[in-house]
Design a protein around this motif. Structure first.
Motif, mmCIF file in Angstrom:
data_model
loop_
_atom_site.group_PDB
_atom_site.id
_atom_site.type_symbol
_atom_site.label_atom_id
_atom_site.label_comp_id
_atom_site.label_asym_id
_atom_site.label_seq_id
_atom_site.Cartn_x
_atom_site.Cartn_y
_atom_site.Cartn_z
ATOM 1 N N ALA A 5 -19.466 37.628 -27.447
ATOM 2 C CA ALA A 5 -19.223 37.183 -28.820
ATOM 3 C C ALA A 5 -17.855 36.557 -28.984
ATOM 4 O O ALA A 5 -17.701 35.540 -29.682
ATOM 5 C CB ALA A 5 -19.382 38.360 -29.780
ATOM 6 N N ASP A 6 -16.827 37.142 -28.361
ATOM 7 C CA ASP A 6 -15.455 36.662 -28.563
ATOM 8 C C ASP A 6 -15.060 35.585 -27.557
ATOM 9 O O ASP A 6 -14.332 34.647 -27.908
ATOM 10 C CB ASP A 6 -14.464 37.824 -28.444
ATOM 11 N N GLY A 7 -15.521 35.727 -26.306
ATOM 12 C CA GLY A 7 -15.099 34.811 -25.262
ATOM 13 C C GLY A 7 -16.033 33.630 -25.075
ATOM 14 O O GLY A 7 -15.619 32.472 -25.185
ATOM 15 N N LEU A 8 -17.305 33.905 -24.823
ATOM 16 C CA LEU A 8 -18.236 32.815 -24.535
ATOM 17 C C LEU A 8 -18.454 31.914 -25.742
ATOM 18 O O LEU A 8 -18.590 30.690 -25.603
ATOM 19 C CB LEU A 8 -19.568 33.388 -24.050
ATOM 20 N N LEU A 9 -18.475 32.500 -26.946
ATOM 21 C CA LEU A 9 -18.680 31.664 -28.125
ATOM 22 C C LEU A 9 -17.468 30.796 -28.432
ATOM 23 O O LEU A 9 -17.580 29.814 -29.178
ATOM 24 C CB LEU A 9 -19.042 32.516 -29.345
ATOM 25 N N ALA A 10 -16.298 31.142 -27.874
ATOM 26 C CA ALA A 10 -15.143 30.249 -28.017
ATOM 27 C C ALA A 10 -15.429 28.914 -27.331
ATOM 28 O O ALA A 10 -14.997 27.848 -27.795
ATOM 29 C CB ALA A 10 -13.895 30.905 -27.435
ATOM 30 N N ILE A 11 -16.172 28.951 -26.214
ATOM 31 C CA ILE A 11 -16.575 27.715 -25.535
ATOM 32 C C ILE A 11 -17.515 26.912 -26.431
ATOM 33 O O ILE A 11 -17.382 25.698 -26.575
ATOM 34 C CB ILE A 11 -17.255 28.037 -24.192
ATOM 35 N N PHE A 12 -18.457 27.606 -27.056
ATOM 36 C CA PHE A 12 -19.397 26.956 -27.977
ATOM 37 C C PHE A 12 -18.654 26.253 -29.108
ATOM 38 O O PHE A 12 -18.938 25.085 -29.441
ATOM 39 C CB PHE A 12 -20.361 28.017 -28.529
ATOM 40 N N PHE A 13 -17.686 26.932 -29.714
ATOM 41 C CA PHE A 13 -16.959 26.333 -30.829
ATOM 42 C C PHE A 13 -15.987 25.249 -30.350
ATOM 43 O O PHE A 13 -15.661 24.326 -31.101
ATOM 44 C CB PHE A 13 -16.227 27.406 -31.625
ATOM 45 N N PHE A 14 -15.509 25.334 -29.121
ATOM 46 C CA PHE A 14 -14.691 24.262 -28.558
ATOM 47 C C PHE A 14 -15.511 22.975 -28.466
ATOM 48 O O PHE A 14 -15.050 21.900 -28.879
ATOM 49 C CB PHE A 14 -14.176 24.673 -27.181
ATOM 50 N N VAL A 15 -16.726 23.083 -27.966
ATOM 51 C CA VAL A 15 -17.598 21.909 -27.852
ATOM 52 C C VAL A 15 -17.964 21.383 -29.243
ATOM 53 O O VAL A 15 -17.979 20.168 -29.481
ATOM 54 C CB VAL A 15 -18.862 22.258 -27.046
ATOM 55 N N ASP A 66 -21.764 22.406 -40.324
ATOM 56 C CA ASP A 66 -22.142 23.778 -40.652
ATOM 57 C C ASP A 66 -21.350 24.768 -39.796
ATOM 58 O O ASP A 66 -20.839 25.787 -40.298
ATOM 59 C CB ASP A 66 -23.644 23.933 -40.399
ATOM 60 N N ASP A 67 -21.212 24.470 -38.491
ATOM 61 C CA ASP A 67 -20.442 25.342 -37.598
ATOM 62 C C ASP A 67 -18.971 25.398 -38.001
ATOM 63 O O ASP A 67 -18.331 26.462 -37.934
ATOM 64 C CB ASP A 67 -20.559 24.860 -36.147
ATOM 65 N N LEU A 68 -18.412 24.248 -38.400
ATOM 66 C CA LEU A 68 -17.018 24.228 -38.835
ATOM 67 C C LEU A 68 -16.830 25.077 -40.093
ATOM 68 O O LEU A 68 -15.857 25.833 -40.206
ATOM 69 C CB LEU A 68 -16.572 22.789 -39.101
ATOM 70 N N ILE A 69 -17.760 24.964 -41.037
ATOM 71 C CA ILE A 69 -17.689 25.796 -42.243
ATOM 72 C C ILE A 69 -17.791 27.270 -41.857
ATOM 73 O O ILE A 69 -17.065 28.122 -42.387
ATOM 74 C CB ILE A 69 -18.802 25.410 -43.229
ATOM 75 N N ALA A 70 -18.676 27.581 -40.913
ATOM 76 C CA ALA A 70 -18.863 28.967 -40.485
ATOM 77 C C ALA A 70 -17.595 29.538 -39.863
ATOM 78 O O ALA A 70 -17.209 30.673 -40.161
ATOM 79 C CB ALA A 70 -20.024 29.054 -39.494
ATOM 80 N N ILE A 71 -16.929 28.758 -38.991
ATOM 81 C CA ILE A 71 -15.726 29.275 -38.347
ATOM 82 C C ILE A 71 -14.608 29.436 -39.376
ATOM 83 O O ILE A 71 -13.767 30.341 -39.266
ATOM 84 C CB ILE A 71 -15.288 28.355 -37.184
ATOM 85 N N THR A 72 -14.586 28.582 -40.415
ATOM 86 C CA THR A 72 -13.618 28.741 -41.498
ATOM 87 C C THR A 72 -13.895 30.020 -42.281
ATOM 88 O O THR A 72 -12.968 30.770 -42.631
ATOM 89 C CB THR A 72 -13.660 27.521 -42.436
ATOM 90 N N ILE A 73 -15.171 30.282 -42.546
ATOM 91 C CA ILE A 73 -15.556 31.513 -43.240
ATOM 92 C C ILE A 73 -15.152 32.727 -42.417
ATOM 93 O O ILE A 73 -14.608 33.710 -42.948
ATOM 94 C CB ILE A 73 -17.074 31.513 -43.508
ATOM 95 N N ILE A 74 -15.412 32.677 -41.111
ATOM 96 C CA ILE A 74 -15.047 33.799 -40.237
ATOM 97 C C ILE A 74 -13.542 34.035 -40.275
ATOM 98 O O ILE A 74 -13.075 35.177 -40.383
ATOM 99 C CB ILE A 74 -15.520 33.525 -38.800
ATOM 100 N N ALA A 75 -12.750 32.966 -40.183
ATOM 101 C CA ALA A 75 -11.290 33.101 -40.151
ATOM 102 C C ALA A 75 -10.744 33.653 -41.457
ATOM 103 O O ALA A 75 -9.804 34.457 -41.459
ATOM 104 C CB ALA A 75 -10.655 31.748 -39.841
ATOM 105 N N ILE A 76 -11.331 33.254 -42.598
ATOM 106 C CA ILE A 76 -10.783 33.643 -43.901
ATOM 107 C C ILE A 76 -11.345 34.968 -44.395
ATOM 108 O O ILE A 76 -10.601 35.847 -44.849
ATOM 109 C CB ILE A 76 -11.050 32.534 -44.939
ATOM 110 N N PHE A 77 -12.666 35.129 -44.307
ATOM 111 C CA PHE A 77 -13.313 36.269 -44.961
ATOM 112 C C PHE A 77 -13.619 37.438 -44.024
ATOM 113 O O PHE A 77 -13.888 38.542 -44.499
ATOM 114 C CB PHE A 77 -14.617 35.816 -45.629
#
Length: 429
Positions: free
Chosen positions: A78-88, A178-189
């Protein structure tokens, strides 16, 4: 009086862009099949007589405790491999808006508005269901907001639909925004405690990475340690570590220094990392996240009686369709545009249904909201699985019914392109 090409929604873009999108979708479609296999395997194993083996595997810890990296395999996924997903995803988003067809604000307005609507309406439905149900669990409001592009494309691959290039581009861009909005939601909320020291220190390797990539350095032995350091410090700060992947991606330049330099650095990194993301990172995360037991708490029926699961299902199946379709209609209404020739609102609704296939990010947000392995996290996962399945079936019915029409549009599209890759009737949003 007929509308000008500039006032068409889902108009044809450049042939170069269409081919690039097609290449991306082929990789994501293959990854989507692996994602489905991984999710089904986890679900079957977690509900088999050998389910304890699955839970024991997920709980295996690896990593140095002194750096607070003694994480379980499920946490590493969840923390490591998905960082690759969000990088792409970050690379794709930046490239699309800097050098792609969506650098034109008129074309960008449609997928951005649709993504925002596809996030807001499902969240509102989830909150309404849980407030009415008195569960006190509105914290999971973001679970049904995400669209899983790999899962959605796997559905398209299975039904073998000939979706026109403009609709494929719209679907991909919507999912990336949608992914960018999701990562913003994760970071803030979903950041419970923030350690400012590690967060500020993370700027050092991030700045070093940015400096090197701006100089077009591609050496992995220089870039990878800096990226890893940024990830470790962001993880230590309390912000979800996947945010580091997006921040790193946004530093990568898109434009080539000169036409003879070959692909831009963002395109180069995307080409290298997308297969790893789609073929390994996301399926492994799905394997560790989708293994929910359906035998406890009243089984599947009991889970679906929980307003948490109900809110997730309605958010994905109803909220996504209403949010994406209504936002598209509002863009059409306020820009006085019309749908491109050959397309109807049934096509928009079919794509909106496909947008209800939420998986990877939805499962991640469920774990962050309720805690991995808790009863409500399990119910949220059941809601994601059931809602995504219903959305996939509904989208398949609508899009498959239009497949003969799409095949004709694709044939016309090929004939319409000039030798230089610019369409004769270059419709722009």
């Amino acid at each position: 009086m007929p509308k000008s090409p500039q006032n068409r929604l889902f108009g044809r873009g450049s042939r170069v862009e269409a081919r690039r999108i097609a290449d991306i979708l082929r990789t994501e479609t293959a990854g989507g099949v692996l994602l489905l296999v991984a999710a089904v395997t986890a679900l079957v194993w977690a509900n088999s007589p050998w389910s304890e083996g699955y839970r024991s595997l997920s709980a295996v810890e690896l990593g140095p405790a002194s750096w607070h990296l003694d994480l379980t395999l499920a946490q590493w996924a969840a923390d490591g491999l998905l960082a690759i997903f969000f990088f792409v995803a970050g690379l794709e988003l930046k490239r699309e808006f800097v050098a792609g067809d969506l650098r034109d604000p008129r074309r960008a307005a449609l997928p951005v508005a649709a993504a925002v609507g596809g996030v807001a309406v499902p969240a509102a439905i989830y909150v309404a269901v849980n407030v009415a149900g008195g569960t006190g669990a509105p914290v999971g409001w973001a679970v049904p907001t995400a669209t899983d592009i790999a899962f959605a494309l796997a559905v398209l691959g299975l039904i073998s639909t000939h979706l026109p290039a403009a609709l494929r581009t719209f679907l991909l861009t919507l999912a990336v925004v949608d992914d960018l909005i999701a990562i913003t939601i994760i970071a803030i909320f979903y950041t419970s405690a923030l350690a400012w020291g590690p967060l500020l220190l993370a700027l050092v390797p991030l700045a070093g990475f940015a400096l090197l990539v701006q100089r077009r350095v591609r050496s992995w032995w220089l870039l990878l340690p800096l990226a890893a350091a940024a990830w470790i410090l962001v993880h230590a700060s309390g912000v979800h570590a996947t945010v580091a992947g997006v921040l790193l991606a946004f530093t990568v330049p898109v434009i080539r220094r000169s036409p003879g330099d070959g692909p831009g650095l963002a395109e180069h990194f995307e080409h290298r990392w997308r297969p790893l993301s789609a073929g390994l990172a996301v399926p492994l995360f799905a394997f560790f996240a989708a293994g929910v037991s359906l035998s406890g708490a009243g089984g599947l029926a009991g889970s679906l009686r929980d307003p948490v699961a109900v809110g997730v299902v309605l958010g994905l199946v109803v909220g996504k369709v209403v949010g994406i379709t209504s936002s598209t209609w509002l863009v059409q209404r306020f820009t006085r545009a019309e749908l491109a020739d050959g397309l109807s609102w049934w096509d928009v609704a079919g794509l909106a249904m496909l947008g209800g296939v939420g998986f990877t990010v939805s499962l991640l947000i469920g774990e962050l909201a309720f805690g991995a392995g808790t009863p409500r996290d399990d119910h949220a996962k059941v809601g994601v699985l059931v809602g995504s399945l219903i959305a996939a079936v509904l989208a398949s019915v609508v899009l498959r019914a239009r497949n003969r029409h799409y095949r004709r549009l694709c044939a016309e599209e090929e004939q319409d392109w000039d030798a230089d890759g610019v369409p004769d009737s270059a419709a722009r949003v």
